[in-house]
Design a protein around this motif. Structure first.
Motif, PDB file in Angstrom:
ATOM      1  N   VAL A   1      26.721  32.960   7.433  1.00  0.00           N
ATOM      2  CA  VAL A   1      25.524  33.709   7.074  1.00  0.00           C
ATOM      3  C   VAL A   1      25.826  35.207   7.043  1.00  0.00           C
ATOM      4  O   VAL A   1      25.436  35.908   6.102  1.00  0.00           O
ATOM      5  CB  VAL A   1      24.372  33.413   8.070  1.00  0.00           C
ATOM      6  CG1 VAL A   1      23.170  34.299   7.815  1.00  0.00           C
ATOM      7  CG2 VAL A   1      23.983  31.946   7.998  1.00  0.00           C
TER       8      VAL A   1
ATOM      9  N   LYS B   1      28.838  38.313   3.841  1.00  0.00           N
ATOM     10  CA  LYS B   1      28.080  38.342   2.580  1.00  0.00           C
ATOM     11  C   LYS B   1      28.808  37.654   1.422  1.00  0.00           C
ATOM     12  O   LYS B   1      28.185  36.935   0.643  1.00  0.00           O
ATOM     13  CB  LYS B   1      27.750  39.780   2.204  1.00  0.00           C
ATOM     14  CG  LYS B   1      26.768  40.438   3.149  1.00  0.00           C
ATOM     15  CD  LYS B   1      26.446  41.844   2.688  1.00  0.00           C
ATOM     16  CE  LYS B   1      25.706  42.664   3.688  1.00  0.00           C
ATOM     17  NZ  LYS B   1      24.470  42.232   4.153  1.00  0.00           N
TER      18      LYS B   1
ATOM     19  N   ASN C   1      28.744  33.901   2.109  1.00  0.00           N
ATOM     20  CA  ASN C   1      27.369  33.434   1.972  1.00  0.00           C
ATOM     21  C   ASN C   1      27.013  33.292   0.498  1.00  0.00           C
ATOM     22  O   ASN C   1      26.454  32.271   0.084  1.00  0.00           O
ATOM     23  CB  ASN C   1      26.411  34.404   2.683  1.00  0.00           C
ATOM     24  CG  ASN C   1      24.998  33.886   2.717  1.00  0.00           C
ATOM     25  OD1 ASN C   1      24.352  33.787   1.684  1.00  0.00           O
ATOM     26  ND2 ASN C   1      24.526  33.568   3.906  1.00  0.00           N
ATOM     27  N   SER C   2      27.354  34.291  -0.311  1.00  0.00           N
ATOM     28  CA  SER C   2      27.082  34.223  -1.756  1.00  0.00           C
ATOM     29  C   SER C   2      27.835  33.072  -2.404  1.00  0.00           C
ATOM     30  O   SER C   2      27.296  32.369  -3.260  1.00  0.00           O
ATOM     31  CB  SER C   2      27.490  35.530  -2.436  1.00  0.00           C
ATOM     32  OG  SER C   2      26.679  36.577  -1.991  1.00  0.00           O
TER      33      SER C   2
ATOM     34  N   VAL D   1      28.843  30.223  -0.997  1.00  0.00           N
ATOM     35  CA  VAL D   1      28.245  28.941  -0.612  1.00  0.00           C
ATOM     36  C   VAL D   1      26.918  28.728  -1.340  1.00  0.00           C
ATOM     37  O   VAL D   1      26.621  27.613  -1.768  1.00  0.00           O
ATOM     38  CB  VAL D   1      28.091  28.840   0.927  1.00  0.00           C
ATOM     39  CG1 VAL D   1      27.280  27.620   1.324  1.00  0.00           C
ATOM     40  CG2 VAL D   1      29.459  28.811   1.604  1.00  0.00           C
ATOM     41  N   LYS D   2      26.137  29.789  -1.501  1.00  0.00           N
ATOM     42  CA  LYS D   2      24.870  29.664  -2.241  1.00  0.00           C
ATOM     43  C   LYS D   2      25.116  29.261  -3.695  1.00  0.00           C
ATOM     44  O   LYS D   2      24.373  28.479  -4.268  1.00  0.00           O
ATOM     45  CB  LYS D   2      24.079  30.970  -2.181  1.00  0.00           C
ATOM     46  CG  LYS D   2      23.400  31.203  -0.869  1.00  0.00           C
ATOM     47  CD  LYS D   2      22.622  32.505  -0.887  1.00  0.00           C
ATOM     48  CE  LYS D   2      21.928  32.729   0.440  1.00  0.00           C
ATOM     49  NZ  LYS D   2      21.255  34.040   0.499  1.00  0.00           N
ATOM     50  N   GLU D   3      26.177  29.822  -4.282  1.00  0.00           N
ATOM     51  CA  GLU D   3      26.470  29.559  -5.692  1.00  0.00           C
ATOM     52  C   GLU D   3      27.192  28.229  -5.906  1.00  0.00           C
ATOM     53  O   GLU D   3      26.838  27.446  -6.780  1.00  0.00           O
ATOM     54  CB  GLU D   3      27.328  30.697  -6.254  1.00  0.00           C
ATOM     55  CG  GLU D   3      27.610  30.562  -7.726  1.00  0.00           C
ATOM     56  CD  GLU D   3      28.473  31.709  -8.243  1.00  0.00           C
ATOM     57  OE1 GLU D   3      29.366  31.429  -9.065  1.00  0.00           O
ATOM     58  OE2 GLU D   3      28.261  32.855  -7.825  1.00  0.00           O
ATOM     59  N   LYS D   4      28.213  27.961  -5.121  1.00  0.00           N
ATOM     60  CA  LYS D   4      29.078  26.787  -5.332  1.00  0.00           C
ATOM     61  C   LYS D   4      28.759  25.621  -4.405  1.00  0.00           C
ATOM     62  O   LYS D   4      29.197  24.504  -4.661  1.00  0.00           O
ATOM     63  CB  LYS D   4      30.546  27.159  -5.122  1.00  0.00           C
ATOM     64  CG  LYS D   4      31.035  28.309  -5.957  1.00  0.00           C
ATOM     65  CD  LYS D   4      31.259  27.906  -7.385  1.00  0.00           C
ATOM     66  CE  LYS D   4      31.852  29.074  -8.154  1.00  0.00           C
ATOM     67  NZ  LYS D   4      31.959  28.823  -9.554  1.00  0.00           N
ATOM     68  N   GLY D   5      28.086  25.879  -3.295  1.00  0.00           N
ATOM     69  CA  GLY D   5      27.800  24.837  -2.318  1.00  0.00           C
ATOM     70  C   GLY D   5      28.968  24.637  -1.374  1.00  0.00           C
ATOM     71  O   GLY D   5      30.054  25.190  -1.566  1.00  0.00           O
TER      72      GLY D   5
END
Length: 129
Positions: free
Chosen positions: A56, A59, A62-63, A65-69
């Motif tokens: 988390v 940054k 975090n970005s 994981v948000k985009e690619k999982g």
């Protein structure tokens, strides 16, 4: 000295070396990281199960994981920049990326094979040790 961080998917323990079926790649990574540490080179390793806050607060991770999982993990970060995704660095990449001597990650595969073929100095190359 360069700063490397490894962000890994959720595993049962911090290294993933628990249970009956040990993944040889995780064993290799643990061995390399321990050998590096013994030579004064620290690589931070974060497991999603054990250190979710690191995913988390970082940054760029975090970005990612948000985009690619989480399917895109592991993520290798060097000096604040993602350099490898979806796999671990090879031994040669560790040497190059961290700018360390090859012996900092352990014995080269070729040298182990050559020792075996050259023998250990015992009669006929066979001994108990």
């Amino acid at each position: 000295m360069k700063k490397m961080q490894i962000f890994e998917p959720a595993m049962c323990c911090s290294t993933g070396l628990c249970g009956v079926g040990v993944d040889p790649e995780l064993l290799r990574i643990s061995t390399v990281l321990n050998t590096l540490k013994n030579n004064g080179v620290n690589v931070d390793r974060f497991n999603l199960s054990n250190e979710p806050q690191e995913f988390v607060t970082n940054k760029i991770v975090n970005s990612f994981v948000k985009e690619k999982g989480v399917e895109g993990l592991p993520v290798i970060v060097l000096d604040g920049e993602i350099i490898i995704t979806g796999r671990y660095p090879s031994n040669e990449e560790f040497v190059k990326l961290l700018n360390v001597p090859e012996n900092y990650i352990g014995e080269k595969p070729d040298s182990a094979a050559s020792k075996k073929t050259q023998g250990c100095g015992c009669s006929g190359g066979d001994c108990c040790c």
